[in-house]
Design a protein around this motif. Sequence first.
Motif, PDB file in Angstrom:
ATOM      1  N   LEU A 184     -16.379-107.545  53.394  1.00 23.58           N
ATOM      2  CA  LEU A 184     -15.750-106.763  54.456  1.00 23.58           C
ATOM      3  C   LEU A 184     -14.815-105.743  53.826  1.00 23.58           C
ATOM      4  O   LEU A 184     -14.018-106.089  52.950  1.00 23.58           O
ATOM      5  N   ALA A 185     -14.932-104.494  54.261  1.00 23.56           N
ATOM      6  CA  ALA A 185     -14.036-103.439  53.798  1.00 23.56           C
ATOM      7  C   ALA A 185     -13.059-103.137  54.912  1.00 23.56           C
ATOM      8  O   ALA A 185     -13.465-102.846  56.033  1.00 23.56           O
ATOM      9  N   GLY A 186     -11.794-103.223  54.608  1.00 22.45           N
ATOM     10  CA  GLY A 186     -10.751-103.010  55.602  1.00 22.45           C
ATOM     11  C   GLY A 186      -9.990-101.733  55.322  1.00 22.45           C
ATOM     12  O   GLY A 186     -10.499-100.868  54.640  1.00 22.45           O
ATOM     13  N   GLU A 217      -9.774-103.731  50.449  1.00 23.17           N
ATOM     14  CA  GLU A 217      -9.262-102.553  51.139  1.00 23.17           C
ATOM     15  C   GLU A 217     -10.125-101.353  50.791  1.00 23.17           C
ATOM     16  O   GLU A 217     -10.077-100.858  49.664  1.00 23.17           O
ATOM     17  N   GLY A 218     -10.951-100.916  51.706  1.00 24.44           N
ATOM     18  CA  GLY A 218     -11.717 -99.688  51.546  1.00 24.44           C
ATOM     19  C   GLY A 218     -13.104 -99.868  50.951  1.00 24.44           C
ATOM     20  O   GLY A 218     -13.405-100.849  50.281  1.00 24.44           O
ATOM     21  N   ILE A 219     -13.935 -98.876  51.236  1.00 25.61           N
ATOM     22  CA  ILE A 219     -15.331 -98.886  50.797  1.00 25.61           C
ATOM     23  C   ILE A 219     -15.428 -98.795  49.277  1.00 25.61           C
ATOM     24  O   ILE A 219     -16.247 -99.486  48.662  1.00 25.61           O
ATOM     25  N   ASP A 220     -14.616 -97.950  48.653  1.00 22.06           N
ATOM     26  CA  ASP A 220     -14.708 -97.792  47.201  1.00 22.06           C
ATOM     27  C   ASP A 220     -14.464 -99.119  46.484  1.00 22.06           C
ATOM     28  O   ASP A 220     -15.168 -99.450  45.531  1.00 22.06           O
ATOM     29  N   ALA A 221     -13.475 -99.879  46.927  1.00 28.79           N
ATOM     30  CA  ALA A 221     -13.196-101.187  46.312  1.00 28.79           C
ATOM     31  C   ALA A 221     -14.365-102.128  46.523  1.00 28.79           C
ATOM     32  O   ALA A 221     -14.707-102.917  45.643  1.00 28.79           O
ATOM     33  N   ALA A 222     -14.994-102.069  47.683  1.00 27.79           N
ATOM     34  CA  ALA A 222     -16.131-102.952  47.968  1.00 27.79           C
ATOM     35  C   ALA A 222     -17.334-102.597  47.098  1.00 27.79           C
ATOM     36  O   ALA A 222     -18.060-103.480  46.657  1.00 27.79           O
ATOM     37  N   ILE A 268     -23.862-106.203  50.665  1.00 23.30           N
ATOM     38  CA  ILE A 268     -23.795-105.602  51.998  1.00 23.30           C
ATOM     39  C   ILE A 268     -22.320-105.474  52.348  1.00 23.30           C
ATOM     40  O   ILE A 268     -21.594-106.474  52.403  1.00 23.30           O
ATOM     41  N   VAL A 269     -21.879-104.245  52.551  1.00 18.84           N
ATOM     42  CA  VAL A 269     -20.482-103.982  52.880  1.00 18.84           C
ATOM     43  C   VAL A 269     -20.402-103.606  54.353  1.00 18.84           C
ATOM     44  O   VAL A 269     -21.076-102.674  54.794  1.00 18.84           O
ATOM     45  N   LEU A 270     -19.596-104.346  55.096  1.00 19.77           N
ATOM     46  CA  LEU A 270     -19.287-103.967  56.479  1.00 19.77           C
ATOM     47  C   LEU A 270     -17.914-103.322  56.474  1.00 19.77           C
ATOM     48  O   LEU A 270     -16.909-103.982  56.189  1.00 19.77           O
ATOM     49  N   ASP A 271     -17.887-102.019  56.744  1.00 20.50           N
ATOM     50  CA  ASP A 271     -16.616-101.305  56.858  1.00 20.50           C
ATOM     51  C   ASP A 271     -16.141-101.494  58.299  1.00 20.50           C
ATOM     52  O   ASP A 271     -16.699-100.925  59.227  1.00 20.50           O
ATOM     53  N   VAL A 272     -15.129-102.316  58.473  1.00 18.40           N
ATOM     54  CA  VAL A 272     -14.657-102.690  59.811  1.00 18.40           C
ATOM     55  C   VAL A 272     -13.326-102.034  60.173  1.00 18.40           C
ATOM     56  O   VAL A 272     -12.723-102.370  61.195  1.00 18.40           O
TER      57      VAL A 272
END
Length: 109
Positions: free
Chosen positions: A76-78, A101-106, A47-51
Motif C-alpha cells: 500500500l502506498a500512502g 509513503e508514496g509510489i516511489d518508495a513502493a 502490486i502497489v495500491l496507491d490509496v
Amino acid sequence: MEQQVQVLPDEGGVRVIVCGGEFDQDTLGPLREACAAAADDPGVRRIVLDVAKVTFVDSSMLNQMLLVRRTGRLVLAGPLPHQLDRLLDLTAARDLFATVEGIDAARTL
C-alpha cells in the motif's frame, strides 16, 4: 470526488493501481478488475495500491485488499487516508499490509 482507478505503466515488474474516491460494495468493480489483471500477470512481481486519495472505504475494499495480499505481492502506498487508517485499526488488520509513503518508495522496495 468521483471514483478513480488508474493503472500506471509497469516499471521493473511493479504495477501501480492509483485509487481515488469512494470504494464500497457497489463501486468496487473497476478496482477488482485491475487487481485481478495484476495478480494474473506473471510479469508483475509487486502490486502497489496507491490509496492516498481514497475518501471512503468499507469492508468490501478491505476484503479486496486481503485477496490481493494473498498473492504475496501487495504494497500500500500512502499516506493512508483517515477512513482506511481507521478501518485497519478497527479490524486489527494494519500489520497484515506492507505500507510505505508514496509510489516511489513502493517501487523501490
